[in-house]
Design a protein around this motif. Structure first.
Motif, PDB file in Angstrom:
ATOM      1  N   VAL A 104       0.848  -1.203   0.000  1.00 48.68           N
ATOM      2  CA  VAL A 104       0.000   0.000   0.000  1.00 48.68           C
ATOM      3  C   VAL A 104       0.880   1.249   0.000  1.00 48.68           C
ATOM      4  CG1 VAL A 104      -1.671   1.330   1.355  1.00 48.68           C
ATOM      5  CG2 VAL A 104      -1.994  -1.129   1.049  1.00 48.68           C
ATOM      6  N   LEU A 105       1.916   1.262   0.809  1.00 45.13           N
ATOM      7  CA  LEU A 105       2.851   2.401   0.817  1.00 45.13           C
ATOM      8  C   LEU A 105       3.514   2.571  -0.543  1.00 45.13           C
ATOM      9  CD1 LEU A 105       4.541   1.993   4.308  1.00 45.13           C
ATOM     10  CD2 LEU A 105       2.823   3.686   3.625  1.00 45.13           C
ATOM     11  N   TYR A 106       3.853   1.455  -1.179  1.00 43.63           N
ATOM     12  CA  TYR A 106       4.457   1.493  -2.512  1.00 43.63           C
ATOM     13  C   TYR A 106       3.502   2.124  -3.527  1.00 43.63           C
ATOM     14  CZ  TYR A 106       6.459  -0.250  -6.894  1.00 43.63           C
ATOM     15  OH  TYR A 106       6.967  -0.337  -8.157  1.00 43.63           O
ATOM     16  N   VAL A 107       2.251   1.703  -3.501  1.00 41.87           N
ATOM     17  CA  VAL A 107       1.258   2.266  -4.432  1.00 41.87           C
ATOM     18  C   VAL A 107       1.104   3.766  -4.195  1.00 41.87           C
ATOM     19  CG1 VAL A 107      -1.186   2.261  -5.080  1.00 41.87           C
ATOM     20  CG2 VAL A 107       0.029   0.095  -4.783  1.00 41.87           C
ATOM     21  N   LEU A 108       1.043   4.175  -2.931  1.00 39.28           N
ATOM     22  CA  LEU A 108       0.942   5.608  -2.628  1.00 39.28           C
ATOM     23  C   LEU A 108       2.169   6.367  -3.106  1.00 39.28           C
ATOM     24  CD1 LEU A 108      -0.631   5.421   0.945  1.00 39.28           C
ATOM     25  CD2 LEU A 108      -1.770   6.084  -1.192  1.00 39.28           C
ATOM     26  N   ALA A 109       3.344   5.765  -2.975  1.00 43.81           N
ATOM     27  CA  ALA A 109       4.573   6.416  -3.448  1.00 43.81           C
ATOM     28  C   ALA A 109       4.568   6.544  -4.968  1.00 43.81           C
ATOM     29  CB  ALA A 109       5.802   5.645  -2.975  1.00 43.81           C
ATOM     30  N   HIS A 162       2.262   9.358  -5.824  1.00 48.33           N
ATOM     31  CA  HIS A 162       2.902  10.649  -5.539  1.00 48.33           C
ATOM     32  C   HIS A 162       3.898  11.018  -6.629  1.00 48.33           C
ATOM     33  CE1 HIS A 162       5.626  13.241  -2.817  1.00 48.33           C
ATOM     34  NE2 HIS A 162       4.702  13.980  -3.376  1.00 48.33           N
ATOM     35  N   VAL A 163       4.734  10.068  -7.027  1.00 46.53           N
ATOM     36  CA  VAL A 163       5.717  10.343  -8.088  1.00 46.53           C
ATOM     37  C   VAL A 163       5.008  10.622  -9.409  1.00 46.53           C
ATOM     38  CG1 VAL A 163       7.555   9.303  -9.480  1.00 46.53           C
ATOM     39  CG2 VAL A 163       7.594   9.069  -7.003  1.00 46.53           C
ATOM     40  N   VAL A 175       3.910   4.319 -15.147  1.00 42.29           N
ATOM     41  CA  VAL A 175       3.114   3.890 -13.997  1.00 42.29           C
ATOM     42  C   VAL A 175       2.841   2.388 -14.098  1.00 42.29           C
ATOM     43  CG1 VAL A 175       0.906   4.134 -12.797  1.00 42.29           C
ATOM     44  CG2 VAL A 175       2.072   6.158 -13.684  1.00 42.29           C
ATOM     45  N   LEU A 176       2.478   1.914 -15.270  1.00 43.53           N
ATOM     46  CA  LEU A 176       2.217   0.488 -15.457  1.00 43.53           C
ATOM     47  C   LEU A 176       3.472  -0.336 -15.191  1.00 43.53           C
ATOM     48  CD1 LEU A 176      -0.115   0.443 -18.591  1.00 43.53           C
ATOM     49  CD2 LEU A 176      -0.716  -0.028 -16.213  1.00 43.53           C
ATOM     50  N   PHE A 177       4.624   0.149 -15.653  1.00 43.74           N
ATOM     51  CA  PHE A 177       5.881  -0.560 -15.394  1.00 43.74           C
ATOM     52  C   PHE A 177       6.166  -0.626 -13.898  1.00 43.74           C
ATOM     53  CE2 PHE A 177      10.501  -0.536 -14.724  1.00 43.74           C
ATOM     54  CZ  PHE A 177      10.817  -1.747 -15.335  1.00 43.74           C
ATOM     55  N   ALA A 178       5.958   0.485 -13.198  1.00 46.01           N
ATOM     56  CA  ALA A 178       6.202   0.515 -11.753  1.00 46.01           C
ATOM     57  C   ALA A 178       5.257  -0.426 -11.024  1.00 46.01           C
ATOM     58  CB  ALA A 178       6.050   1.937 -11.222  1.00 46.01           C
ATOM     59  N   MET A 179       4.014  -0.483 -11.440  1.00 44.45           N
ATOM     60  CA  MET A 179       3.053  -1.368 -10.784  1.00 44.45           C
ATOM     61  C   MET A 179       3.339  -2.835 -11.120  1.00 44.45           C
ATOM     62  SD  MET A 179       1.475   0.577  -8.868  1.00 44.45           S
ATOM     63  CE  MET A 179       0.511  -0.736  -8.179  1.00 44.45           C
ATOM     64  N   LEU A 180       3.693  -3.111 -12.352  1.00 49.97           N
ATOM     65  CA  LEU A 180       4.027  -4.476 -12.739  1.00 49.97           C
ATOM     66  C   LEU A 180       5.270  -4.967 -12.002  1.00 49.97           C
ATOM     67  CD1 LEU A 180       3.434  -6.891 -14.587  1.00 49.97           C
ATOM     68  CD2 LEU A 180       4.914  -5.829 -16.293  1.00 49.97           C
ATOM     69  N   ALA A 181       6.217  -4.067 -11.773  1.00 49.76           N
ATOM     70  CA  ALA A 181       7.454  -4.438 -11.078  1.00 49.76           C
ATOM     71  C   ALA A 181       7.177  -4.982  -9.685  1.00 49.76           C
ATOM     72  CB  ALA A 181       8.387  -3.230 -10.997  1.00 49.76           C
ATOM     73  N   ALA A 182       6.119  -4.539  -9.056  1.00 51.97           N
ATOM     74  CA  ALA A 182       5.797  -4.992  -7.699  1.00 51.97           C
ATOM     75  C   ALA A 182       5.299  -6.435  -7.674  1.00 51.97           C
ATOM     76  CB  ALA A 182       4.748  -4.075  -7.076  1.00 51.97           C
ATOM     77  N   PHE A 183       4.860  -6.956  -8.795  1.00 49.86           N
ATOM     78  CA  PHE A 183       4.309  -8.308  -8.837  1.00 49.86           C
ATOM     79  C   PHE A 183       5.307  -9.352  -9.331  1.00 49.86           C
ATOM     80  CE2 PHE A 183       0.607  -5.581  -8.910  1.00 49.86           C
ATOM     81  CZ  PHE A 183      -0.197  -6.189  -7.955  1.00 49.86           C
ATOM     82  N   ILE A 184       6.451  -8.907  -9.795  1.00 49.35           N
ATOM     83  CA  ILE A 184       7.470  -9.808 -10.318  1.00 49.35           C
ATOM     84  C   ILE A 184       8.611  -9.886  -9.303  1.00 49.35           C
ATOM     85  CG2 ILE A 184       9.137 -10.165 -12.186  1.00 49.35           C
ATOM     86  CD1 ILE A 184       7.224  -8.530 -13.967  1.00 49.35           C
ATOM     87  N   PRO A 185       9.013 -11.098  -8.905  1.00 50.26           N
ATOM     88  CA  PRO A 185      10.154 -11.173  -7.994  1.00 50.26           C
ATOM     89  C   PRO A 185      11.375 -10.465  -8.602  1.00 50.26           C
ATOM     90  CG  PRO A 185       9.071 -13.303  -8.150  1.00 50.26           C
ATOM     91  CD  PRO A 185       8.439 -12.409  -9.192  1.00 50.26           C
ATOM     92  N   PHE A 186      12.031  -9.662  -7.811  1.00 50.98           N
ATOM     93  CA  PHE A 186      13.174  -8.833  -8.199  1.00 50.98           C
ATOM     94  C   PHE A 186      12.777  -7.669  -9.119  1.00 50.98           C
ATOM     95  CE2 PHE A 186      14.909 -13.069  -7.314  1.00 50.98           C
ATOM     96  CZ  PHE A 186      15.793 -12.750  -6.290  1.00 50.98           C
ATOM     97  N   GLY A 187      11.492  -7.511  -9.412  1.00 49.47           N
ATOM     98  CA  GLY A 187      11.037  -6.430 -10.285  1.00 49.47           C
ATOM     99  C   GLY A 187      11.302  -5.054  -9.710  1.00 49.47           C
ATOM    100  N   ASN A 188      11.146  -4.904  -8.396  1.00 50.26           N
ATOM    101  CA  ASN A 188      11.396  -3.600  -7.784  1.00 50.26           C
ATOM    102  C   ASN A 188      12.860  -3.196  -7.880  1.00 50.26           C
ATOM    103  OD1 ASN A 188       8.778  -3.131  -7.118  1.00 50.26           O
ATOM    104  ND2 ASN A 188       8.953  -3.932  -5.056  1.00 50.26           N
ATOM    105  N   PHE A 189      13.757  -4.186  -7.936  1.00 46.42           N
ATOM    106  CA  PHE A 189      15.172  -3.869  -8.046  1.00 46.42           C
ATOM    107  C   PHE A 189      15.515  -3.410  -9.466  1.00 46.42           C
ATOM    108  CE2 PHE A 189      14.694  -7.263  -4.822  1.00 46.42           C
ATOM    109  CZ  PHE A 189      14.829  -6.435  -3.727  1.00 46.42           C
TER     110      PHE A 189
END
Length: 97
Positions: free
Chosen positions: A52-57, A60-61, A72-86
């Motif tokens: 939830v904090l990630y989505v809010l961040a 905000h960005v 935005v879609l890339f950032a949201m998709l990254a949260a669902f893929i292991p190592f995607g946030n990195f």
């Protein structure tokens, strides 16, 4: 770093990504192989809060830097893929230079 929306997003993305990996690699095997469901309850709840904090961040960005729908879609998709946030973090760092 905390004074800037992208800096906050990078920190939250890192922590959220780590919680996702802990959930997948430690808590879920504990639940399904060793019959310890409390691991998923604890780590899953923490991961949910961090998500939830990630989505809010990301929101905000999006408004602060006028991100495109694709970013935005890339950032949201990254949260669902292991190592995607990195991967997201390396792109954010590359674009900020």
């Amino acid at each position: 770093m905390l004074n800037h929306p992208i800096g906050r997003l990078r920190i939250i993305a890192f922590i959220e990504g780590m919680s996702y990996l802990v959930l997948l690699a430690i808590a879920m095997p504990l639940k399904y192989f060793l019959d310890i469901p409390q691991a998923v309850k604890i780590v899953g709840s923490l991961h949910g809060l961090l998500f939830v904090l990630y989505v809010l961040a990301v929101i905000h960005v999006t408004f602060a830097h006028r991100w495109t729908v694709l970013k935005v879609l890339f950032a949201m998709l990254a949260a669902f893929i292991p190592f995607g946030n990195f991967i997201l973090d390396s792109r954010l760092l590359k674009n900020s230079r």
